[in-house]
Design an enzyme around this catalytic site. Structure first.
Site: not given
Ligand code: S3P
Length: 427
Positions: A21-22, A117, A162, A164, A310, A341, A384
């Protein structure tokens, strides 16, 4: 939709899992921000990635989807747009960084979970870079309003681990004057760095520090590997079912994501990796796991969390089938995922008959070696949680009913097929 999951009688399978997915999000988004066009093979066709595709189309990109092949025919022109990111935190945060230095006006909003969030974590560094970004929901919450601005590079020490947030800053850095540095205390997944490098960005990684300079990207054909976060479910099924075996081919084995393999090996599971090779800048291989009796309890600590963040719901399920006390700590980030979670794992495992305790920074599971089951699972719409509890049900004595079972479409649309014919009945 409610789905009844029956206990499985055995598990011996050779499978593939859905695409990462990422990486799928990034492959679509970054190629739409690059010059040229690109073909992305084996992209994940799940709700979350479709949200990214919709957003890039709204930003002017021409994208064709044929099965799991996504073709970026024309990149985005970043016209002003109102974007809906659905349930996807990755889309919401990464796109904020990408748009901060463009010239349009943008509104970014998502579903009820996205509106809860924390977005302050991207608003803060992007504002330091000169972005005009505000939280329409107040208190750092979506919808986000962005007016494109001239950005300058910053040197940013990440307050939370993170990927993200790191990615949002790096993407903004592509459009900023000077150098942008991001420093992490614990390294989070580095798919952004790898892919931007592959697309020709002026980006350098040195341990936990990454620097990027203003760059134009050149699009590139790529292939997405299987998602280790989805592989977690069959791995736990095989580790928890007497006599079980699983062989999963073509799974992404980026070292920033393989914490689950380390944990499984650490507790004595029989896990083998084979066929390691590179696919579009990411290490990929096959994972096999054979059931072994008497695994030891797990101790998952803060520095391990980003590499398995995750996978914790699935690992918590496995802990119930291992006698003794398993401890997961330093995992506060779990509270701000698609659901809280820590709460949702403890609530549902307790309902299944486990001895599970919520802690401010994680959870403790006093495993009994079995789960009674029989619960009605509250997923809170969290994919999840639904999948982990379905695995718990399949390994339990009396199964369970999963409410809102369809939320698995966020990352693993065919998930219930894994549990075998007749194991998942709609009710
Ligand atoms: C992700 C980073 C993670 C993960 C998410 C996907 C990404 O989140 O939990 O499912 O694709 O960069 P965080 O970066 O906020 O921890």
């Amino acid at each position: 939709m409610q789905k009844r999951i029956e206990p499985i009688s055995g598990f011996d399978r050779k499978i593939t899992v859905p695409a990462d997915k990422s990486i799928s999000h990034r492959a679509v988004m970054f190629n739409c921000a690059a010059d040229g066009g690109a073909k992305i093979e084996n992209a994940l066709m799940s709700d979350d990635v479709l949200s990214t595709i919709d957003c890039m189309r709204a930003l002017g990109a021409e994208i064709e989807v044929n099965g799991s092949t996504v073709t970026v025919v024309k990149p985005a022109d970043f016209r002003s747009a109102e974007l809906y990111t659905g349930n996807s935190g990755t889309t919401t945060r990464l796109i904020s960084g990408l748009l901060a230095g463009k010239s349009g006006e943008y509104k970014i909003d998502g579903d009820a979970s996205i509106r809860k969030r924390p977005m302050g974590r991207v608003i803060t560094p992007l504002s330091l870079m000169g972005a005009d970004i505000t939280a329409g929901g107040g208190n750092g919450l979506c919808p986000l309003n962005i007016k494109g601005a001239n950005l300058k590079g910053i040197d940013y020490v990440m307050p939370v681990a993170s990927a993200q947030v790191k990615s949002a800053v790096l993407l903004a850095g592509l459009n900023a004057c000077g150098e942008t540095a991001v420093r992490e205390k614990i390294k989070s997944r580095d798919h952004t760095e790898r892919m931007l490098f592959g697309l020709g960005a002026d980006i350098k990684a040195d341990g936990n520090d990454v620097t990027v300079k203003k760059s134009r990207l050149r699009s590139r054909d790529m292939r997405v590997c299987g998602d280790i976060s989805s592989a977690a479910f069959p791995l736990v099924l095989a580790a928890g079912k007497k006599g079980a075996r699983v062989f999963i081919s073509g799974v992404g084995l980026n070292p920033t994501r393989t914490g689950i393999i380390d944990v499984l090996r650490g507790i004595g599971a029989d896990v083998e990796i084979s066929g390691l090779h590179d696919e579009s800048g990411e290490p990929v291989g096959d994972i096999s796991l054979c059931y072994r009796d008497s695994l030891s309890p797990m101790n998952i600590t803060r520095e391990m969390i980003p590499s398995l963040v995750d996978e914790i719901p699935a690992l918590a399920v496995l802990a119930c089938f291992i006698r003794g006390e398993s401890v997961i700590s330093g995992a506060e980030e779990l509270k701000v995922k698609e659901s809280n979670r820590i709460k949702t794992i403890v609530e549902n495992l307790t309902a299944m008959g486990a001895d599970a305790e919520e802690k401010p920074d994680g959870l403790i599971i006093r495993g009994k070696g079995f789960l009674k089951g029989g619960a009605s699972i509250n997923t809170y719409g969290d994919h999840r949680i639904a999948m982990s509890m379905a695995v718990a049900a399949a390994l339990s004595e009396s199964g369970a009913v999963i409410n809102d079972s369809e939320c698995v479409s966020v990352s693993y649309p065919d998930f219930y097929d894994l549990l075998g014919g007749g194991a998942g009945t709609h009710i």
